[in-house]
Motif scaffolding. Structure first.
Motif, PDB file in Angstrom:
ATOM      1  N   LEU A 316      29.024  -1.936  48.428  1.00 46.64           N
ATOM      2  CA  LEU A 316      29.445  -3.179  47.929  1.00 46.64           C
ATOM      3  C   LEU A 316      30.169  -3.881  49.386  1.00 46.64           C
ATOM      4  O   LEU A 316      30.058  -5.241  49.542  1.00 46.64           O
ATOM      5  N   ALA A 317      30.867  -3.146  49.936  1.00 43.15           N
ATOM      6  CA  ALA A 317      31.783  -3.645  51.321  1.00 43.15           C
ATOM      7  C   ALA A 317      30.558  -4.136  52.242  1.00 43.15           C
ATOM      8  O   ALA A 317      30.683  -5.187  52.877  1.00 43.15           O
ATOM      9  N   ALA A 318      29.528  -3.234  52.446  1.00 40.20           N
ATOM     10  CA  ALA A 318      28.482  -3.614  53.492  1.00 40.20           C
ATOM     11  C   ALA A 318      27.854  -4.955  52.950  1.00 40.20           C
ATOM     12  O   ALA A 318      27.650  -5.821  53.741  1.00 40.20           O
ATOM     13  N   THR A 319      27.473  -5.058  51.664  1.00 36.43           N
ATOM     14  CA  THR A 319      26.790  -6.341  51.190  1.00 36.43           C
ATOM     15  C   THR A 319      27.808  -7.416  51.336  1.00 36.43           C
ATOM     16  O   THR A 319      27.165  -8.361  51.726  1.00 36.43           O
ATOM     17  N   LEU A 320      29.195  -7.366  50.980  1.00 33.87           N
ATOM     18  CA  LEU A 320      29.954  -8.614  51.171  1.00 33.87           C
ATOM     19  C   LEU A 320      30.145  -8.934  52.667  1.00 33.87           C
ATOM     20  O   LEU A 320      30.394  -9.907  53.022  1.00 33.87           O
ATOM     21  N   ALA A 321      30.179  -7.623  53.647  1.00 33.73           N
ATOM     22  CA  ALA A 321      30.170  -8.139  54.943  1.00 33.73           C
ATOM     23  C   ALA A 321      29.003  -8.826  55.413  1.00 33.73           C
ATOM     24  O   ALA A 321      29.465  -9.515  56.226  1.00 33.73           O
ATOM     25  N   ARG A 322      27.776  -8.373  55.024  1.00 35.37           N
ATOM     26  CA  ARG A 322      26.985  -9.312  55.549  1.00 35.37           C
ATOM     27  C   ARG A 322      26.943 -10.728  55.030  1.00 35.37           C
ATOM     28  O   ARG A 322      26.565 -11.572  55.929  1.00 35.37           O
ATOM     29  N   ALA A 323      27.477 -10.939  53.817  1.00 34.10           N
ATOM     30  CA  ALA A 323      27.538 -12.262  53.348  1.00 34.10           C
ATOM     31  C   ALA A 323      28.691 -12.962  54.075  1.00 34.10           C
ATOM     32  O   ALA A 323      28.412 -14.101  54.542  1.00 34.10           O
ATOM     33  N   VAL A 324      29.803 -12.437  54.435  1.00 34.79           N
ATOM     34  CA  VAL A 324      30.906 -12.984  55.090  1.00 34.79           C
ATOM     35  C   VAL A 324      30.134 -13.464  56.548  1.00 34.79           C
ATOM     36  O   VAL A 324      30.578 -14.470  57.222  1.00 34.79           O
ATOM     37  N   ARG A 325      29.696 -12.482  57.101  1.00 38.36           N
ATOM     38  CA  ARG A 325      29.209 -12.670  58.675  1.00 38.36           C
ATOM     39  C   ARG A 325      28.048 -13.672  58.642  1.00 38.36           C
ATOM     40  O   ARG A 325      28.126 -14.895  59.542  1.00 38.36           O
ATOM     41  N   ASP A 326      27.279 -14.004  57.645  1.00 38.83           N
ATOM     42  CA  ASP A 326      26.101 -14.892  57.824  1.00 38.83           C
ATOM     43  C   ASP A 326      26.671 -16.140  56.994  1.00 38.83           C
ATOM     44  O   ASP A 326      25.660 -17.187  57.228  1.00 38.83           O
TER      45      ASP A 326
END
Length: 542
Positions: A316-326
């Motif tokens: 979940l953290a990896a998914t949200l991190a991609r969303a925040v970066r992009d």
């Protein structure tokens, strides 16, 4: 894919969703398990604190004059009813020399018909000896009363037969006198009359003999009934086992408590109307479920789930991190009923983003979940919502807030102009989920997805809104933001310009707000398509 119409979906919805009801009742297992345990303890306590009084039992064989093999039990039920009369009770009290009132004594015993001719008498008393004495007195009184009734009936029947015989004998004497008064003659008519008198005498003689025989049989049958009515099982005390009584009462209390707990849980679930299935939560919020996390358990299942929760949190953290970066705009995490889980997800997200540079978490939670923690060296900085303006744009930032009752709705856009909802299953009612979706739609904050906390492990429903793919993290919303060689798309620029406007969208003729007519992400996508900033699916495919 053509989106389904709201009226059709609402009309097809069942009045009572049994699957949701079963899941909700199963989630409230603490309630009905507690009530079942309480019933078990109460039953065992009643057996220990309120033991039954000393009791005795005896059995009486009852012979009836009208016994038939196909008797349905009418005669023995009559005997049971006669046993509960003041006549029998009074005779038993006289034998016991007790001044007790017969009406009160009747409450201390009862009769039960075991077969058509076997009667069981259960008696209670202040002690075992008194219970045995009462049982013997009742059995003797019942046998004596039954025998006297049989003798009286036989005597009455014999007397009636003998009276009938005496009347028949008087008729026979008159016939004999008539025959003696006739003189023999040659008259044919006189001969015929004499023959009829002789026939009448023979008939009366036969009837007298029959009456004598029947009266003798009536008197002979009484000793058989008297001998057949007797006590076949002498009075004895009924042994009382405390463990057996406690086990029986505890089992009864367990069943009653379980049934009552299930009923209370089912009624409470229907009245509260708190969605627990993924599809219900997604439909009420107007956003798809992108991930789910199980709450930490204290039961034995935590032993084999110990490695699953950290792995799910990392994904979940990896998914949200991609969303925040992009993301072209700030993203926030808004919790509903799970502040601790939301703060843990925020820390995992900040740790995943630390490799790219400094991370700042804007704390908008009402509690000290983030602000009260001790900051580690090199860890993310946590600032309050009032200090959000001081955070530089070079630093990666995201906000954490709450949409629980009492939340400050106007402050949510300062935490992030896009949001991911962290919702605990079964915490909020459907009405409040609608309120959250409406408020976010009014603030023009699209919901990227929903992270479901503490879902039902047996829930197999799909929490994806297929008519709202542009709002999910795997949909088109973020790809449109990167379609112009990494720059900000016209769609996002138009959304930013719309947010700077102060006027509200025009109210339709029906008087219903656009926020109420569609989920926030769907309404945003429709406005972008209307302006021409977002191509249709066919154009995007080409």
């Amino acid at each position: 894919m053509t989106p389904s119409k709201a009226p059709e979906s609402s009309a097809a919805a069942p009045l009572l969703d049994l699957q949701a009801l079963v899941v909700a009742v199963r989630r409230r297992r603490r309630l009905w398990c507690s009530m079942a345990l309480l019933g078990l303890l109460v039953g065992a306590a009643i057996a220990a604190l309120l033991p039954p009084p000393p009791s005795a039992v005896t059995k009486v064989l009852v012979a009836h004059q009208a016994d038939q093999p196909n008797d349905p039990g009418t005669l023995i039920r009559t005997d049971v009813a006669l046993l509960g009369t003041t006549r029998i009770a009074d005779k038993a009290l006289l034998a016991l020399k007790s001044p007790e009132n017969p009406e009160d004594f009747i409450r201390d015993y009862r009769g039960t018909g075991l077969t058509n001719n076997l009667l069981q008498i259960d008696v209670t008393g202040a002690s075992d000896a008194q219970a045995v004495a009462r049982a013997k007195a009742l059995a003797d009184a019942f046998v004596a009363d039954h025998v006297s009734r049989m003798q009286e009936a036989a005597a009455a029947e014999a007397k009636a037969l003998l009276d009938q015989r005496d009347r028949t004998q008087n008729d026979l004497a008159q016939v004999n006198k008539a025959i003696g008064d006739r003189s023999p003659g040659s008259d044919p008519k006189a001969s015929a009359s004499i023959e009829s008198l002789f026939a009448r005498r023979a008939e009366l003689t036969s009837r007298i003999t029959d009456f004598d025989q029947r009266a003798a049989e009536a008197r002979t049958g009484t000793p058989r009934l008297v001998a057949g009515t007797q006590i076949v099982d002498g009075p004895r005390t009924v042994p009382h086992s405390l463990p057996k009584a406690a086990g029986t009462d505890a089992a009864i209390g367990l069943v009653l408590g379980l049934v009552l707990g299930l009923a209370v849980a089912a009624v409470g679930t229907v009245v509260a109307d708190r969605p627990v299935l993924r599809r219900e939560i997604a439909a009420n919020l107007g956003a798809s479920v992108i991930a789910e996390l199980r709450r930490s358990s204290l039961g034995p299942d935590r032993l084999w789930r110990r490695g699953r929760t950290p792995a799910a949190r990392e994904r979940l953290a990896a998914t949200l991190a991609r969303a925040v970066r992009d993301a072209a705009e700030p993203v926030s995490l808004l919790e509903l009923g799970c502040a601790r889980s939301a703060s843990a997800i925020a820390l995992d997200l900040a740790e995943a983003l630390t490799a790219d540079g400094p991370v700042v978490i804007i704390d908008g939670l009402p509690g000290p979940q983030l602000s009260g923690r001790r900051q580690k060296p090199g860890g993310p900085a946590v600032v309050s919502g009032g200090s959000a303006a001081a955070v530089s744009r070079e630093e990666c930032r995201f906000g954490v807030g709450s949409v629980a009752p009492g939340a400050a709705w106007t402050d949510l856009e300062y935490l992030g102009t896009q949001t991911v909802l962290v919702v605990r299953a079964g915490h909020a009612g459907a009405a409040w989920l609608h309120t959250v979706a409406r408020q976010l739609a009014d603030l023009r904050i699209p919901v990227l997805g929903v992270v479901l906390i503490d879902p039902d492990p047996r829930d197999r429903t799909d929490g994806t809104l297929w008519d709202g793919l542009h709002t999910a993290l795997r949909g088109h919303h973020e790809r449109l933001a990167r379609q112009n060689d990494g720059g900000t798309s016209h769609a996002i620029e138009s959304v930013g310009e719309d947010r700077q406007r102060t006027e509200r969208p025009p109210m339709p003729a029906s008087g219903v707000s656009p926020a109420l007519g569609a989920p926030p992400g769907r309404r945003l996508g429709e406005e972008l398509r209307a302006r021409g900033s977002v191509p249709d699916n066919d154009q995007e495919a080409r």
